[in-house]
Design an enzyme around this catalytic site. Structure first.
Site, PDB file in Angstrom:
ATOM      1  CG  LEU A 196     -17.457 -47.832  23.868  1.00 55.15           C
ATOM      2  CD1 LEU A 196     -18.147 -47.232  22.643  1.00 55.15           C
ATOM      3  CD2 LEU A 196     -18.456 -48.021  25.001  1.00 55.15           C
ATOM      4  N   GLY A 256     -19.306 -56.160  23.871  1.00 57.58           N
ATOM      5  CA  GLY A 256     -20.507 -56.212  24.713  1.00 57.58           C
ATOM      6  C   GLY A 256     -21.313 -54.925  24.572  1.00 57.58           C
ATOM      7  CG  HIS A 257     -19.653 -51.294  26.103  1.00 59.62           C
ATOM      8  ND1 HIS A 257     -18.307 -51.490  26.297  1.00 59.62           N
ATOM      9  CD2 HIS A 257     -20.178 -51.056  27.336  1.00 59.62           C
ATOM     10  CE1 HIS A 257     -18.024 -51.369  27.594  1.00 59.62           C
ATOM     11  NE2 HIS A 257     -19.136 -51.110  28.242  1.00 59.62           N
ATOM     12  CE  LYS A 291     -19.411 -57.585  32.160  1.00 60.53           C
ATOM     13  NZ  LYS A 291     -18.723 -57.365  33.446  1.00 60.53           N
ATOM     14  CG  ASP A 292     -22.829 -55.410  34.571  1.00 66.52           C
ATOM     15  OD1 ASP A 292     -21.978 -55.382  35.461  1.00 66.52           O
ATOM     16  OD2 ASP A 292     -22.526 -55.307  33.358  1.00 66.52           O
ATOM     17  CE  LYS A 348     -15.466 -59.958  23.029  1.00 63.43           C
ATOM     18  NZ  LYS A 348     -14.338 -59.653  22.170  1.00 63.43           N
ATOM     19  CB  SER A 349     -15.124 -57.075  31.611  1.00 63.64           C
ATOM     20  OG  SER A 349     -14.863 -56.076  32.570  1.00 63.64           O
ATOM     21  CB  SER A 350     -14.080 -51.743  30.557  1.00 61.62           C
ATOM     22  OG  SER A 350     -15.220 -51.488  29.760  1.00 61.62           O
TER      23      SER A 350
HETATM   24  P1  AMP Z   1     -20.160 -50.574  31.674  1.00 64.22           P
HETATM   25  O1  AMP Z   1     -19.487 -49.706  30.678  1.00 64.22           O
HETATM   26  O2  AMP Z   1     -19.285 -51.679  32.192  1.00 64.22           O
HETATM   27  O3  AMP Z   1     -20.872 -49.808  32.756  1.00 64.22           O
HETATM   28  O4  AMP Z   1     -21.307 -51.327  30.895  1.00 64.22           O
HETATM   29  C1  AMP Z   1     -22.273 -50.644  30.152  1.00 64.22           C
HETATM   30  C2  AMP Z   1     -23.321 -51.608  29.686  1.00 64.22           C
HETATM   31  O5  AMP Z   1     -22.699 -52.634  28.897  1.00 64.22           O
HETATM   32  C3  AMP Z   1     -24.025 -52.330  30.847  1.00 64.22           C
HETATM   33  O6  AMP Z   1     -25.399 -52.474  30.545  1.00 64.22           O
HETATM   34  C4  AMP Z   1     -23.330 -53.669  30.868  1.00 64.22           C
HETATM   35  O7  AMP Z   1     -24.130 -54.697  31.411  1.00 64.22           O
HETATM   36  C5  AMP Z   1     -23.082 -53.896  29.392  1.00 64.22           C
HETATM   37  N1  AMP Z   1     -22.035 -54.888  29.204  1.00 64.22           N
HETATM   38  C6  AMP Z   1     -20.793 -54.893  29.768  1.00 64.22           C
HETATM   39  N2  AMP Z   1     -20.120 -56.009  29.402  1.00 64.22           N
HETATM   40  C7  AMP Z   1     -20.948 -56.707  28.587  1.00 64.22           C
HETATM   41  C8  AMP Z   1     -20.843 -57.951  27.887  1.00 64.22           C
HETATM   42  N3  AMP Z   1     -19.737 -58.687  27.939  1.00 64.22           N
HETATM   43  N4  AMP Z   1     -21.898 -58.349  27.139  1.00 64.22           N
HETATM   44  C9  AMP Z   1     -23.030 -57.598  27.059  1.00 64.22           C
HETATM   45  N5  AMP Z   1     -23.194 -56.433  27.708  1.00 64.22           N
HETATM   46  C10 AMP Z   1     -22.174 -55.985  28.455  1.00 64.22           C
END
Ligand code: AMP
Length: 280
Positions: free
Chosen positions: A33, A36-37, A149-150, A184-186
């Site tokens: 996390l 963003g999450h 972002k997605d 932000k990204s994992s």
């Molecule tokens: P993930 O863990 O990458 O599958 O993302 C889970 C949720 O978090 C998805 O709805 C993503 O779009 C959202 N998310 C990921 N990165 C961001 C970010 N930088 N800002 C806002 N939401 C995000």
């Protein structure tokens, strides 16, 4: 905060909450996390009595040569952050719990996947839609929160909710960024120091495109050419750069109405995506 690993117990908790008239807000994630999450969890917390966050790295949405095995994981840290942000329940199932056998059927997404990540990652959105459908059935949320972002993912999930008349409302939330603008990204942990320094140019390029459009340019190719010139200076490799209508994701030569400018870019060990949605 509770951590629940089985579908049966998750269902029990939701049934209990519903009996006492509580509303359920849901944030699906793959863990590791970041802010963003957390912004999604906070948004759910503001509106709902029970906030459920799922952490599940879904094998179905990874292609054969993608990063499923090395996707970053740190459950203890996730637990701490999720709790701080106001989570009531982390749903943390194993792959065995979610897929005890090969799925006898899956959701096949037909519309809106011949472009962007759908084109670059064949089958990816079938995997996303299938797991989100399962999670919606298990958690039965009133609202589910997703990040802009997605953007294509949101379009796919909204189409799924509408196509299957699912009783859930999809909420889109803005992209949270690092100070220099990088989304932000994992996966950002996989950038080398030099790549990390450079990577903010993806958002800068999106802003350049947005400025050109705001200044009145209606010709899609002219906007893309100027953006490409900037991206060519990077040390990684462009996967795609495109401008489409949003949320319908159609190609339009002339830019009018709501549009999305979107980039996917490969660095050595991470593929990054970002986008900018504006009114042209
Ligand atoms: P993930 O863990 O990458 O599958 O993302 C889970 C949720 O978090 C998805 O709805 C993503 O779009 C959202 N998310 C990921 N990165 C961001 C970010 N930088 N800002 C806002 N939401 C995000």
């Amino acid at each position: 905060m509770k951590v629940i690993e089985t579908i049966a117990e998750m269902r029990q908790q939701v049934t209990l909450a519903r009996k006492t008239g509580q509303t359920v807000g849901f944030v699906p994630t793959m863990g590791f996390l970041h802010e963003g999450h957390l912004s999604l969890i906070e948004a759910a917390r503001e509106k709902h009595d029970l906030v459920v966050v799922s952490i599940f790295v879904n094998p179905l949405q990874f292609g054969p040569n993608e990063d499923l095995e090395r996707y970053p994981r740190d459950f203890e840290r996730d637990e701490r952050l999720a709790k701080q942000a106001g989570t009531d329940i982390i749903f943390y199932p194993s792959v065995q719990e979610m897929y005890p056998e090969a799925m006898p059927m899956t959701i096949h997404v037909i519309k809106g996947v011949d472009v962007l990540c759908g084109a670059s990652r064949p089958g990816h959105f079938d995997g996303v839609a299938t797991v989100v459908m399962k999670l919606f059935q298990i958690i039965q949320p009133d609202k589910a929160f997703f990040g802009q972002k997605d953007a294509q993912q949101i379009a796919v999930i909204m189409n799924m909710v509408s196509a299957f008349n699912l009783p859930v409302q999809v909420i889109a939330r803005p992209t949270i960024r690092e100070e220099d603008g990088l989304a932000k990204s994992s996966r950002n942990v996989y950038l080398s120091e030099q790549e990390r320094q450079e990577a903010s140019f993806l958002y800068e390029t999106l802003q350049i495109g947005a400025e050109i459009i705001k200044s009145g340019e209606k010709n899609r190719d002219r906007v893309l050419d100027q953006m490409k010139a900037r991206l060519d200076k990077g040390s990684g490799q462009l996967d795609y750069l495109t401008i489409l209508s949003f949320p319908s994701l159609n190609e339009t030569k002339t830019l009018t109405g709501s549009i999305i400018i979107a980039i996917a870019y490969f660095y050595q060990n991470a593929r990054l995506i970002d986008n900018y949605i504006i009114e042209a």
